[in-house]
Design a protein around this motif. Structure first.
Motif: not given
Length: 285
Positions: A166, A170, A209, A270, A276, A279
């Protein structure tokens, strides 16, 4: 910061005691958030509410993704208070809080004009698929590959994988996801190359995700969850360009909505060998 349009209107920090009122605003928009969902989102970030006559009439939240990025969401104005600029005021207030970070959000068609005026540009789209009646064949993997449960020892590597896919930090989001959901990983001779997390959200469950090296392996991860939870109301929010839409439709997870991913500043990029495919949520990104 913008000027308040009415001297009876106050902006203040959102608290846990406001969640029921914010959920009522969300429900009026036919958004599926449970109070538990919103409370968990507030724990990860910062919220602002607009109050008039003792009643919450607007809300907004934001979440830091390291020092360079933030996501913005849950921007809602009560229908009885629209047309007076309140959406712009509460959004500008939150943007002031975010400061110099690049900001991402997923906008409904109704919100697009406001966000464009505030300097956001559309860069992608997110498609919402959901359903409860589906039949899913499991997909074969190559020699040396297997799908297995995500263990505690895998969490740091999975977080790194999601961040690489991404371009966003995170750590806090993934810690919360691990605490609320169940995960599976794609293991290739001991190396983790993909992940899919299944957790309670809204009307049922959400898969996200989802990160994988390619479309086939993303399908394999998703199919593992769908096959194990057949009949459960399940939702995925997928980038529009990943190629999953027709496959999900054929399985019985129909497309029910679309939002536009917008960025103010520079979009994250990314890196690494995985990307990804779904999400965490439209608010959190």
């Amino acid at each position: 910061m913008a000027t308040l349009p009415d001297n009876r209107l106050q902006l203040r920090a959102m608290t846990a005691e406001d969640i029921a009122a914010v959920q009522a605003l969300s429900k009026a928009e036919q958004w599926p958030h449970r109070q538990q969902d919103l409370a968990g989102m507030l724990e990860l970030g910062t919220g602002t509410v607009a109050v008039m006559g003792g009643e919450i009439v607007a809300s907004a939240m934001w979440w830091p993704c390291g020092e360079r990025y933030a996501t913005l969401g849950s921007v809602i104005v009560a229908r009885t208070c629209r047309g007076a600029g309140l959406g712009r005021i509460i959004t500008e207030t939150v943007l002031d809080q975010i400061g110099d970070r690049n900001v991402l959000l997923n906008a409904t068609d109704e919100g697009l004009p406001l966000y464009r005026k505030l300097g956001f540009n559309g860069v992608a789209e997110i498609l919402q698929h959901q359903g409860a009646a589906f039949q899913v064949p499991l997909l074969p993997l190559d020699a040396g590959e297997r799908i297995r449960p995500l263990g505690v020892a895998d969490e740091q590597r999975v977080t790194e994988l999601v961040e690489q896919a991404t371009g966003l930090e995170r750590d806090a989001v993934m810690e919360a996801v691990f605490g609320k959901g169940l995960g599976i990983v794609l293991d290739h001779d001991g190396a983790i190359t993909g992940v899919a997390v299944f957790r309670r959200f809204g009307r049922g469950y959400v898969i996200g995700p989802v990160v994988a090296p390619d479309l086939h392996r993303a399908k394999a991860l998703i199919a593992q969850w769908l096959g194990a939870r057949s009949g459960e109301f399940t939702r995925l929010d997928i980038p529009g360009d990943v190629g999953l839409g027709d496959w999900l439709e054929n399985l019985g997870l129909v497309r029910v909505g679309r939002v536009v991913t917008m960025v103010r500043g520079t979009a994250p990029v990314g890196h690494g060998s995985s990307r990804s495919f779904a999400i965490v949520s439209q608010s959190l990104g």
